[in-house]
Motif scaffolding. Structure first.
Motif, PDB file in Angstrom:
ATOM      1  N   LYS A   1      30.815  21.782  48.838  1.00 22.33           N
ATOM      2  CA  LYS A   1      32.236  22.098  48.871  1.00 22.33           C
ATOM      3  C   LYS A   1      32.390  23.561  49.249  1.00 22.33           C
ATOM      4  O   LYS A   1      31.570  24.400  48.878  1.00 22.33           O
ATOM      5  N   ARG A   2      33.436  23.861  49.981  1.00 23.14           N
ATOM      6  CA  ARG A   2      33.670  25.232  50.409  1.00 23.14           C
ATOM      7  C   ARG A   2      34.460  25.991  49.364  1.00 23.14           C
ATOM      8  O   ARG A   2      35.367  25.461  48.751  1.00 23.14           O
ATOM      9  N   LYS A   3      34.133  27.261  49.211  1.00 20.98           N
ATOM     10  CA  LYS A   3      34.913  28.134  48.339  1.00 20.98           C
ATOM     11  C   LYS A   3      36.076  28.682  49.148  1.00 20.98           C
ATOM     12  O   LYS A   3      35.919  29.060  50.305  1.00 20.98           O
ATOM     13  N   ASN A   4      37.224  28.718  48.535  1.00 17.36           N
ATOM     14  CA  ASN A   4      38.394  29.247  49.200  1.00 17.36           C
ATOM     15  C   ASN A   4      38.196  30.752  49.414  1.00 17.36           C
ATOM     16  O   ASN A   4      38.002  31.495  48.457  1.00 17.36           O
ATOM     17  N   PRO A   5      38.253  31.231  50.655  1.00  8.74           N
ATOM     18  CA  PRO A   5      38.031  32.657  50.903  1.00  8.74           C
ATOM     19  C   PRO A   5      39.154  33.545  50.366  1.00  8.74           C
ATOM     20  O   PRO A   5      38.960  34.740  50.196  1.00  8.74           O
ATOM     21  N   ASP A   6      40.323  32.966  50.087  1.00  8.54           N
ATOM     22  CA  ASP A   6      41.442  33.745  49.560  1.00  8.54           C
ATOM     23  C   ASP A   6      41.424  33.857  48.038  1.00  8.54           C
ATOM     24  O   ASP A   6      42.265  34.532  47.457  1.00  8.54           O
ATOM     25  N   ALA A   7      40.486  33.170  47.393  1.00  7.79           N
ATOM     26  CA  ALA A   7      40.420  33.200  45.935  1.00  7.79           C
ATOM     27  C   ALA A   7      40.086  34.614  45.467  1.00  7.79           C
ATOM     28  O   ALA A   7      39.303  35.321  46.108  1.00  7.79           O
ATOM     29  N   PRO A   8      40.662  35.049  44.356  1.00  7.66           N
ATOM     30  CA  PRO A   8      40.364  36.404  43.866  1.00  7.66           C
ATOM     31  C   PRO A   8      38.918  36.511  43.370  1.00  7.66           C
ATOM     32  O   PRO A   8      38.334  35.527  42.924  1.00  7.66           O
ATOM     33  N   LYS A   9      38.388  37.713  43.475  1.00  4.96           N
ATOM     34  CA  LYS A   9      37.026  37.951  43.025  1.00  4.96           C
ATOM     35  C   LYS A   9      36.982  37.988  41.506  1.00  4.96           C
ATOM     36  O   LYS A   9      37.852  38.578  40.866  1.00  4.96           O
ATOM     37  N   LYS A  10      35.983  37.328  40.926  1.00  7.13           N
ATOM     38  CA  LYS A  10      35.876  37.303  39.460  1.00  7.13           C
ATOM     39  C   LYS A  10      35.539  38.703  38.939  1.00  7.13           C
ATOM     40  O   LYS A  10      34.872  39.489  39.620  1.00  7.13           O
ATOM     41  N   PRO A  11      35.971  39.021  37.720  1.00  4.59           N
ATOM     42  CA  PRO A  11      35.742  40.370  37.185  1.00  4.59           C
ATOM     43  C   PRO A  11      34.277  40.592  36.790  1.00  4.59           C
ATOM     44  O   PRO A  11      33.550  39.646  36.497  1.00  4.59           O
ATOM     45  N   LYS A  12      33.887  41.881  36.795  1.00  2.43           N
ATOM     46  CA  LYS A  12      32.540  42.247  36.332  1.00  2.43           C
ATOM     47  C   LYS A  12      32.446  42.011  34.837  1.00  2.43           C
ATOM     48  O   LYS A  12      33.389  42.276  34.095  1.00  2.43           O
TER      49      LYS A  12
END
Length: 186
Positions: free
Chosen positions: A103-114
């Motif tokens: 499955k592809r990850k949505n490129p517009d999804a926000p980056k998860k926090p550190k």
């Protein structure tokens, strides 16, 4: 109500489209399946010990002549044609591509926090950049993190909590916008 669409990015076995045609088997694998069934029916060998059975069956395959392998080659060619025909008609399910099964990850999804540990490691790296090489920073940083008390970890946990709240708010706002007619983001 918030609608969340899951974009699976893990590399586990469940990442495959269940409707994708099964790949064609090689002549060797067809032989292995037939030979395993033959051994089970006749009791010729113990098929439950995979290593032992595979060694015995592969030795038998290597000893076979070209004429003995011909029926397996023909079945493999027919299976390859079946696969190519099914793939020509295959339409991937939503979230899957025709090239790969993941499955592809949505490129517009926000980056998860550190995480709190990664915030600590950034600070540890800055303090020891000139004294230690990369591997030493990682190993000594991990050891130092494990020795910290909960009080000492508090500033890093707070940084993580702030970033996580921002991430969740952004994710929720993107999904709320998606409920109004757009696509889901994560």
């Amino acid at each position: 109500m918030v609608h969340l669409q899951v974009w699976n990015v893990s590399s586990g076995k469940n990442d495959k489209d269940p409707n994708r045609p099964k790949k064609a088997q090689s002549a060797y694998f067809i032989f292995m399946g037939d030979y395993r069934n033959h051994c089970k029916m006749t009791g010729e060998s113990n098929t439950s010990n995979v290593t032992e059975f595979t060694k015995m069956a592969s030795a038998k395959w290597r000893a076979m002549g070209e004429t003995e392998r011909e029926p397996y080659d023909q079945r493999a060619a027919a299976d390859k044609q079946r696969y190519e025909h099914q793939m020509s008609m295959y339409v991937p399910a939503p979230g899957f591509s025709s090239k790969g099964s993941r499955k592809r990850k949505n490129p517009d999804a926000p980056k998860k926090p550190k995480s709190a540990y990664l915030h600590f490691l950034d600070a540890f790296r800055e303090a020891n950049r000139d004294k230690l090489d990369h591997k030493q920073i990682i190993s000594q940083g991990a050891a130092a993190w494990s020795q910290l008390t909960d009080e000492q970890k508090l500033p890093y946990n707070q940084k993580y909590a702030v970033e996580k709240d921002k991430y969740n708010a952004l994710l929720q706002s993107m999904n709320m916008g998606a409920a109004g007619g757009g696509g889901s983001y994560y």
